[in-house]
Every structure is written in C-alpha cells, then in structure tokens.
Design an enzyme around this catalytic site. Structure first.
Site, short mmCIF file in Angstrom:
data_model
loop_
_atom_site.label_atom_id
_atom_site.label_comp_id
_atom_site.label_asym_id
_atom_site.label_seq_id
_atom_site.Cartn_x
_atom_site.Cartn_y
_atom_site.Cartn_z
N ASP A 62 0.82 -1.21 0.00
CA ASP A 62 0.00 0.00 0.00
C ASP A 62 0.85 1.26 0.00
OD1 ASP A 62 -2.44 1.32 -0.06
OD2 ASP A 62 -2.61 1.42 2.12
N CYS A 116 -20.54 -11.54 -6.13
CA CYS A 116 -21.62 -11.06 -5.27
C CYS A 116 -22.95 -11.44 -5.89
CB CYS A 116 -21.54 -9.54 -5.11
SG CYS A 116 -20.14 -8.97 -4.13
N CYS A 137 -27.96 -8.22 -4.13
CA CYS A 137 -27.62 -8.24 -2.70
C CYS A 137 -27.70 -6.83 -2.10
CB CYS A 137 -26.24 -8.83 -2.49
SG CYS A 137 -25.66 -8.76 -0.77
N CYS A 190 -23.73 1.67 3.68
CA CYS A 190 -22.84 2.84 3.57
C CYS A 190 -23.64 4.11 3.84
CB CYS A 190 -22.20 2.90 2.19
SG CYS A 190 -21.12 4.33 1.98
N CYS A 238 -16.19 8.15 0.88
CA CYS A 238 -15.98 7.02 1.80
C CYS A 238 -15.74 7.51 3.22
CB CYS A 238 -14.80 6.18 1.32
SG CYS A 238 -14.37 4.83 2.41
N CYS A 292 -13.63 2.75 8.78
CA CYS A 292 -15.05 2.38 8.80
C CYS A 292 -15.17 0.93 8.36
CB CYS A 292 -15.85 3.29 7.86
SG CYS A 292 -17.61 2.85 7.76
#
Length: 280
Positions: free
Chosen positions: A97, A152, A156, A163, A178, A206
């Site tokens: 990262d 997914c 769904c 969020c 975000c 989060c």
C-alpha cells in the site's frame, strides 16, 4: 513458489503481467514503477488475512493490530530474498500500500480472490478482511487470473445499503465519499461530513460495508499473530491528552492510524464526545 507464500503467511497469491496493468497506470505511475524496478515485467500479489474478531471499539478492525505496512513488508522480504537466490540477476521489490502498483487491478489479474461490490477483494474463508502485498519484478511472468467462480449475488446490495455516505453507488466506489477516507482527512470539514463523523461508530476507518457483507458473516480468524495479539480497539480523548504530534507518532508508531498525525483523531473524538453530551 507455493511453499514460499505459505511460509510468509499468505492466504492466496498469484502473478500479474505488467502489460495487463498498463490501462491502470498513469504516466507518472509508470515512471515510478520503472524507477523502483527498471524493466519491470510483472507483479506478484498476495493476500494476508487480518480479522481478529469483531470486538467492541471505535477503531476500524484493520488498524487494531500492528501496522500492516510494517507486517507485510517484513513478511515479503524473505520471499524476495528466496526469489533473488532462485533467479540471479533479477530484481524483486516488496510493496504494501505504499508503491505505485495498482494493487486491486493486479490482484484481479493475478486471480487473488474476487472483487466485491464494496470494491474490496474477497478471499475465502477470510472474506474481505485481507491486506494485499505486492512484489514488483523484472522477471517475466504470465498472469495467473482472473479467478473464475463466486461473485456477489445479484441484487444483494448489503454493502451499499450499509454505507451512510453513498460511496458505493451504481457508478462504483467513490473515495471522496468514503467514511473511512473522511475520518483521515485533515483540516476543516463541511457540516455534512462533520455530522457523518459525529454519527460514525468509529473515529478512524469504517467497517460498515464489510460488516454487512454476507461473505464476512463467518470470516475465519487470521492466523497471523501481528493481527491477533496486542490489539488496541479504542482510543479516547484522555489517551491523547497532553501529547504533541511528535509524541503521538512515537507512542503509536506501530499502529496504522499514526501516519496522519494526532489532529484528525483528536477532531473525530471531539465530534463524538459532543454526540454523547447531547444524549445526556
């Protein structure tokens, strides 16, 4: 190769040809990659699980153990050393990262898990509670993915519904909305953003979309001790009282939330303290 990754603690791994990543590289990123590894030809990608259980706390699950940047680089270096011995003259550069490698795109090409609607890689049995580590190399390697299989389920929407800021719209993930990103922003906040942070269960990061994801309902615990031991689940204003920014960074140097400095955390804690005062 498989034994190397198992010894490093990876849950899944693969390779992505750099040619397949070109659409995801800006000219600046391409230059940065070449500076790190002249003649770069491929990226090795591995997923490292971090879930330690959903214990109560106001810090995101990902930053409760040791700083994942430190952990992944420490675990990737022996892999790089072994590969260097096996391929003399080749270069192997670890990243966690903190490099210009487009990690999510590389993981897709490498077949490391699959991408959920929340934009995160899902690697059974650990769900999306994984960190991605990379090794940039000039050793030509073919892409080992994308993976075939689970996706997914249609309709769904669990992560999108969870969020609170609408960051997971039909158009895909929007970083600027975000909540995890907003908790790390410095400086003044808009009234709307401040209210989101005030209502958030976390003061850093989060987990709402991940907690809602069906693939995370029975996520396996990480076998890596760095993410299972010496957990710090919460911070309070009292914990930060009297600390200068330098002292804060020194005291929490082994935690992923320390990189941004003390100011965002102090602000977020103060916002939530105001929420609690309103309840009394």
């Amino acid at each position: 190769m498989n034994e190397l990754w198992k010894a490093a603690g990876a849950a899944a791994w693969g390779a992505a040809s750099l040619g397949g990543l070109q659409p995801f590289l800006s000219p600046q990123a391409a230059q940065a990659l070449d500076a790190l590894c002249p003649g770069a030809a491929a990226v090795l990608v591995a997923a490292f699980p971090y879930y330690a259980g959903d214990l109560p706390g106001n810090l995101s699950l990902y930053c409760r153990g040791e700083d994942y940047h430190q952990v992944l680089l420490r675990r990737l270096r022996p892999v790089c050393q072994a590969l260097s011995l096996a391929h003399p003259g080749r270069t192997f550069v670890p990243g966690a990262d903190n490099s210009p490698v487009p990690e999510l795109a590389a993981a897709e090409l490498a077949g490391v898990g699959w991408q959920g609607c929340h934009g995160l890689r899902i690697v059974p049995p650990y769900g999306s509670y994984v960190f991605l580590g990379t090794i940039l190399t000039d050793l030509p390697l073919a892409s080992t993915g994308p993976a075939q299989g689970a996706l997914c389920p249609p309709g769904c929407q669990a992560c999108r519904k969870a969020c609170p800021t609408g960051a997971l719209g039909e158009g895909g993930f929007q970083l600027a909305k975000c909540l995890s990103h907003l908790t790390q922003e410095k400086g003044d906040l808009s009234p709307e953003t401040a209210e989101h942070l005030r209502r958030s269960p976390t003061v850093w990061g989060c987990d709402l979309c991940q907690r809602a994801c069906p693939h995370n309902k029975a996520a396996a615990l990480s076998p890596l001790p760095e993410f299972r031991e010496d957990l710090l689940c919460s911070l309070s204003l009292e914990d930060l009282a009297g600390l200068s920014n330098k002292a804060f960074r020194r005291q929490y140097a082994s935690r992923a939330f320390s990189w941004r400095g003390i100011a965002p955390l102090r602000r977020n804690l103060a916002l939530q303290a105001g929420r609690e005062e309103d309840k009394t």
